[in-house]
Design a protein around this motif. Structure first.
Motif, short mmCIF file in Angstrom:
data_model
loop_
_atom_site.label_atom_id
_atom_site.label_comp_id
_atom_site.label_asym_id
_atom_site.label_seq_id
_atom_site.Cartn_x
_atom_site.Cartn_y
_atom_site.Cartn_z
N GLY A 29 -32.26 -2.51 11.30
CA GLY A 29 -32.93 -3.23 12.37
C GLY A 29 -32.89 -4.72 12.12
N PRO A 30 -33.43 -5.51 13.07
CA PRO A 30 -33.35 -6.97 12.95
C PRO A 30 -34.26 -7.56 11.89
N TYR A 31 -35.19 -6.76 11.36
CA TYR A 31 -36.14 -7.31 10.39
C TYR A 31 -36.02 -6.64 9.02
N ASP A 32 -34.83 -6.17 8.69
CA ASP A 32 -34.61 -5.48 7.42
C ASP A 32 -35.03 -6.34 6.23
N ASP A 33 -35.85 -5.75 5.36
CA ASP A 33 -36.28 -6.44 4.15
C ASP A 33 -36.78 -5.38 3.15
N PHE A 34 -35.98 -4.37 2.91
CA PHE A 34 -36.45 -3.18 2.22
C PHE A 34 -36.61 -3.37 0.72
N ILE A 35 -37.58 -2.61 0.17
CA ILE A 35 -37.70 -2.41 -1.26
C ILE A 35 -36.81 -1.23 -1.64
N GLN A 36 -35.97 -1.39 -2.63
CA GLN A 36 -35.15 -0.28 -3.12
C GLN A 36 -35.78 0.30 -4.37
N THR A 37 -35.84 1.62 -4.44
CA THR A 37 -36.45 2.28 -5.60
C THR A 37 -35.63 3.48 -6.02
N ASP A 38 -35.74 3.82 -7.30
CA ASP A 38 -35.08 5.04 -7.79
C ASP A 38 -36.05 6.21 -7.90
N ALA A 39 -37.31 6.02 -7.43
CA ALA A 39 -38.22 7.16 -7.33
C ALA A 39 -37.62 8.15 -6.33
N ALA A 40 -37.60 9.43 -6.68
CA ALA A 40 -36.93 10.43 -5.84
C ALA A 40 -37.55 10.48 -4.45
N ILE A 41 -36.72 10.21 -3.43
CA ILE A 41 -37.12 10.30 -2.02
C ILE A 41 -36.12 11.20 -1.32
N ASN A 42 -36.62 12.21 -0.65
CA ASN A 42 -35.76 13.18 0.04
C ASN A 42 -36.22 13.33 1.49
N ARG A 43 -35.49 14.15 2.23
CA ARG A 43 -35.87 14.42 3.61
C ARG A 43 -37.27 15.01 3.65
N GLY A 44 -38.09 14.46 4.51
CA GLY A 44 -39.49 14.87 4.57
C GLY A 44 -40.41 13.86 3.91
N ASN A 45 -39.86 13.01 3.02
CA ASN A 45 -40.64 11.93 2.43
C ASN A 45 -40.87 10.78 3.41
N SER A 46 -40.09 10.74 4.48
CA SER A 46 -40.18 9.63 5.44
C SER A 46 -41.61 9.46 5.93
N GLY A 47 -42.09 8.23 5.89
CA GLY A 47 -43.44 7.91 6.33
C GLY A 47 -44.46 7.94 5.23
N GLY A 48 -44.08 8.45 4.06
CA GLY A 48 -45.01 8.51 2.94
C GLY A 48 -45.14 7.18 2.23
#
Length: 510
Positions: free
Chosen positions: A226-245
């Motif tokens: 999106g136009p405001y991308d500024d993400f934190i990248q992490t190696d903590a395991a994130i999978n489908r269903g984690n979205s929004g957590g």
């Protein structure tokens, strides 16, 4: 006798001095130990266990399930849509092929149009107010007919969508619990550093509350979401269903909303992305108050500043956001900002690159008058801009001066690999050039030229050269020669394509 007394006094004084020195040394060592201990405490090594933190935070994390009605066959192979059974690849004429087609037709996936059906999806969220305010991703609840929130104790509650923002992928839900809910607070993601420990809690694959730990791998990631991308990248395991957590720091504060993963396989490979709380918190506040986002608006179209563009503008290095177009009625035009200016700071905040400016402007309070430093005509200039409100549905009109028709016919010329022609009515119609665009049309581009490398193509219209308007090929040739004679390595072209403007710097020193 006197000699012995004197020697005794000297020895006593020497002993006192030694004691003082030892005391000072001891105090110094103690202070050093305290300082080293403080530094070690600040560095926060890996904890022995995350159990206490997970136990404290997990009750505030919820599971979100949605239901929507879908229809359609899901593609020719019957396997593109969620819930469809894919058609296996059998040898032509195989009896298994006919058998499987019969099975699909009985299931409503044959040639006929299948009946609309309910499709469910799962995600995560977290409570930020004990009254029942929940934050999640927009894509978790998008197009949902029903939204159900499952609390950590198993209680299921229907949820109402308070507001959502597709551009940042944030949504706010409201539930009505019978008692106050456990909740968590937002932290300051700007203070988070690469290498800091983080904890992710969510609902991967619909399994229920799960905890994973890792570190912050990178900051300010742009993944073209999106136009405001500024993400934190992490190696903590994130999978489908984690979205929004939530993504927690070691103080138990939410510093990110887990949103996306990079994965060729669909599972976690240690590259996950979270919306930083510094961005999400403002969006959440507006969604709670208004049910929608209200962003600041400047009224410009911008592009990146390359090394060649910086050199052509006599800017010390590639930085800032280059203004490619200005809305005639926007705040920037009123303040005197023009195409070709480079925005260096906005409201006292530096603009290191193009993608930083939209975030800063969007986060600025509507109606505030702020100082903006621009690079204009080879020097810095400060203007005062009254920030407007962005209309999400409006398309900024930053077109040219409104002249109609073509320039007087002159001879076609080739400049820097570009075959140039006057913009006649015939060429305007042939290349779908808007009536209000004035300049010189490109009819051909040499394959090996710098112009071809920069993406200029036939049908483009050159509006300005070296920030001066041009109407004939001869004017372009003169401008390029003048820039080359002045010792410049590149010259700045303003190019219109279907009405959209962008700057291109072409080398002239070859």
């Amino acid at each position: 006798m006197d000699l012995r007394v004197t020697r005794a006094r000297v020895q006593s004084a020497a002993a006192d001095d030694l004691h003082r020195r030892l005391f000072v040394l001891l105090v110094g060592l103690l202070l050093l130990a305290v300082m080293m201990g403080a530094q070690a405490a600040h560095a926060r090594g890996a904890p022995d266990s995350f159990a206490d933190l997970a136990e404290k935070l997990s009750p505030a994390v919820v599971n979100i399930s949605t239901t929507q009605i879908v229809s359609g066959s899901g593609g020719e192979d019957g396997g593109d849509e969620e819930g469809q059974v894919p058609m296996p690849q059998f040898p032509p004429g195989s009896p298994f092929e006919e058998l499987f087609k019969d099975f699909l037709e009985r299931q409503g996936q044959g040639q006929g149009k299948p009946e609309p059906r309910k499709v469910q999806s799962l995600g995560s969220g977290f409570v930020i107010d004990p009254s029942g305010v929940i934050v999640t991703n927009n894509h978790v609840i998008q197009d949902a007919e029903e939204i159900t929130v499952t609390l950590a104790d198993g209680t299921k509650l229907p949820a109402e969508l308070r507001g959502h923002d597709p551009k940042t992928d944030v949504a706010v839900l409201i539930v009505k619990p019978s008692k106050p809910l456990p909740f968590v607070n937002f932290g300051d993601s700007d203070k988070a550093r690469v290498g800091d420990w983080v904890l992710a809690i969510g609902n991967p694959f619909g399994l229920g509350g799960s905890v994973s730990a890792g570190i912050i791998s990178a900051r300010n990631r742009d993944i073209n979401a999106g136009p405001y991308d500024d993400f934190i990248q992490t190696d903590a395991a994130i999978n489908r269903g984690n979205s929004g957590g939530p993504l927690f720091d070691m103080d138990g504060n939410v510093i990110g909303i887990n949103t996306a993963i990079y994965s060729p396989s669909g599972g976690s490979v240690g590259i996950g992305f979270s919306i930083p709380s510094a961005l999400a918190q403002q969006v959440v506040a507006q969604l709670r108050e208004f049910g929608e986002t209200r962003r600041g608006w400047l009224g410009v179209r911008i592009q990146s500043v390359s090394d060649e563009i910086a050199e052509s503008l006599n800017l010390d290095k590639a930085r800032g956001a280059l203004v490619a177009g200005v809305d005639d009625k926007g705040p920037a035009a009123v303040a005197g900002i023009v195409a070709g200016d480079v925005i260096l700071t906005f409201d006292g905040k530096p603009v290191p690159d193009m993608r930083t400016l939209p975030r800063i402007v969007a986060e600025t309070k509507i109606g505030n008058t702020v100082p903006v430093v621009v690079w204009h005509d080879g020097k810095e200039k400060t203007v005062q801009v009254k920030v407007g409100q962005l209309d999400e549905t409006a398309i900024a009109d930053a077109s040219g001066s409104g002249h109609k028709g073509g320039a007087a016919p002159t001879k076609t010329q080739v400049v820097l690999g570009l075959t140039l022609s006057p913009l006649t009515d015939e060429l305007r119609g042939k290349n779908n050039v808007p009536d209000d665009v004035k300049g010189v049309v490109v009819t051909d581009v040499a394959e090996s030229s710098a112009a071809a490398e920069k993406g200029i193509r036939p049908g483009d219209v050159i509006v300005e050269v070296a920030q001066a308007k041009v109407e004939t090929p001869a004017q372009i040739a003169e401008k390029v020669k003048a820039e080359k004679d002045a010792g410049h390595k590149s010259v700045l072209f303003l190019v219109s394509r279907a009405g959209d403007l962008r700057f291109v710097a072409l080398r002239v020193d070859k």
